[in-house]
Design an enzyme around this catalytic site. Structure first.
Site, short mmCIF file in Angstrom:
data_model
loop_
_atom_site.label_atom_id
_atom_site.label_comp_id
_atom_site.label_asym_id
_atom_site.label_seq_id
_atom_site.Cartn_x
_atom_site.Cartn_y
_atom_site.Cartn_z
N ARG A 119 5.78 -25.43 3.61
CA ARG A 119 7.01 -24.96 2.97
C ARG A 119 7.16 -25.68 1.64
O ARG A 119 6.96 -26.89 1.54
CB ARG A 119 8.24 -25.25 3.85
N ASP A 156 14.72 -23.02 -2.21
CA ASP A 156 15.18 -22.28 -1.03
C ASP A 156 15.17 -20.80 -1.38
O ASP A 156 16.19 -20.22 -1.77
CB ASP A 156 16.58 -22.75 -0.63
N GLU A 215 15.10 -15.16 2.24
CA GLU A 215 14.25 -14.91 3.39
C GLU A 215 14.13 -13.43 3.68
O GLU A 215 15.08 -12.67 3.50
CB GLU A 215 14.80 -15.64 4.62
N ARG A 271 6.63 -26.95 10.30
CA ARG A 271 5.99 -26.83 9.00
C ARG A 271 5.97 -28.18 8.30
O ARG A 271 6.72 -29.09 8.65
CB ARG A 271 6.73 -25.81 8.13
#
Length: 303
Positions: free
Chosen positions: A180, A185, A188, A228
């Site tokens: 990641r 951010d 999604e 992750r």
């Protein structure tokens, strides 16, 4: 044998010839002690007697003497083992061989050992080491999967027959590291029943075009709650292959992802540290507008 008076003349002649032959034929085994050659009766060529062959003669068996039985216990007790080990002819090659083996094992474990999945990364890697490999798939706007190729081309990856990066999904199962991007951010895609966030398709398409099937280097920081590994990722692209680019920073400049504003569990590695925005309502100096806003993108984490 005397012949009878009625014998014919031819028989008498044959008898005389036999008597002459017996006189001229030498007896077998008779040798002349004075000379090894004899003169022929009708010619002057000497007849040489061949040497006697003694190879077929049977020699009497020789009595073999076996050495006395070796006492191993006595030989081991009398041997100076400490002196043999301290002998430079034995000590120096042993030290060189042992040191070479230990050095090769250390190099392999530290630089050439392949890491299959993110959970196999040792904590000693965090904030100290990097992982080099090829991106095999992009799952979302801010995460992807990487096949670890330690040593790169210098270690034979992608040009030796037994160092190929798999392409089939079955071959890649449980063999890739889920990474990641640190400090960003991205929106999604729809998953677990949740709808897609705005600009998620654009962020996913951009990251796929930017990273898929490319070699990248990831500086790992920690593991998150999803298994992750959070990392700052660098990639080299044409027309400037000697300049490496921070992938997370490039997403911010393209306006495809906001800065991660979570209060805890956030890592800003590399160039992202100086571009972190303060939490909403806080005080701080904003980064340049060109770093975080783009056409139809994000600015300061607002969507």
């Amino acid at each position: 044998m005397p012949w009878l008076f009625w014998s014919s003349g031819s028989q008498r002649q044959m008898s005389s010839n036999e008597n002459n032959t017996d006189k001229t034929t030498p007896i077998v085994g008779e040798t002349n002690s004075s000379s090894s050659s004899t003169q022929c009766a009708n010619c002057s060529t000497p007849i040489t007697t061949p040497p006697t062959d003694t190879s077929n003669q049977v020699n009497p068996p020789h009595q073999t003497h076996r050495p006395p039985a070796l006492d191993w216990n006595a030989s081991l007790a009398t041997r100076d083992w400490a002196g043999d080990f301290k002998d430079p002819r034995n000590l120096i090659p042993t030290l060189l061989l042992t040191s070479g083996i230990l050095f090769c094992v250390r190099i392999h474990r530290k630089y050439l050992r392949r890491i299959p999945v993110a959970t196999s990364i040792s904590p000693t890697y965090f904030h100290k080491r990097s992982i080099f490999g090829r991106v095999t798939s992009v799952g979302d706007g801010d995460n992807f999967r990487l096949f670890h190729t330690p040593g790169g081309r210098l270690a034979g990856w992608e040009w030796l027959p037994f160092r190929k990066v798999p392409t089939a999904k079955k071959e890649l199962k449980d063999r890739t590291i889920h990474i990641r991007l640190a400090g960003v951010d991205a929106p999604e895609l729809p998953h677990f029943g949740r709808p897609a966030q705005p600009y998620s398709d654009a962020a996913h398409t951009w990251l796929t075009t930017y990273l898929l099937n490319r070699r990248v280097r990831a500086y790992v920081y920690r593991q998150d709650q999803y298994g992750r590994v959070v990392a700052t990722v660098y990639v080299r692209r044409w027309p400037f292959p000697f300049i490496r680019r921070d992938v997370g920073l490039q997403m911010l400049r393209a306006g495809l992802a906001p800065v991660n504003e979570a209060k805890t569990g956030v890592d800003f590695g590399g160039e992202g540290t100086g571009r972190r925005l303060p939490p909403r309502g806080g005080k701080g100096e904003e980064p340049p507008e060109g770093d975080l806003e783009g056409e139809g993108g994000f600015r300061g984490g607002e969507s």
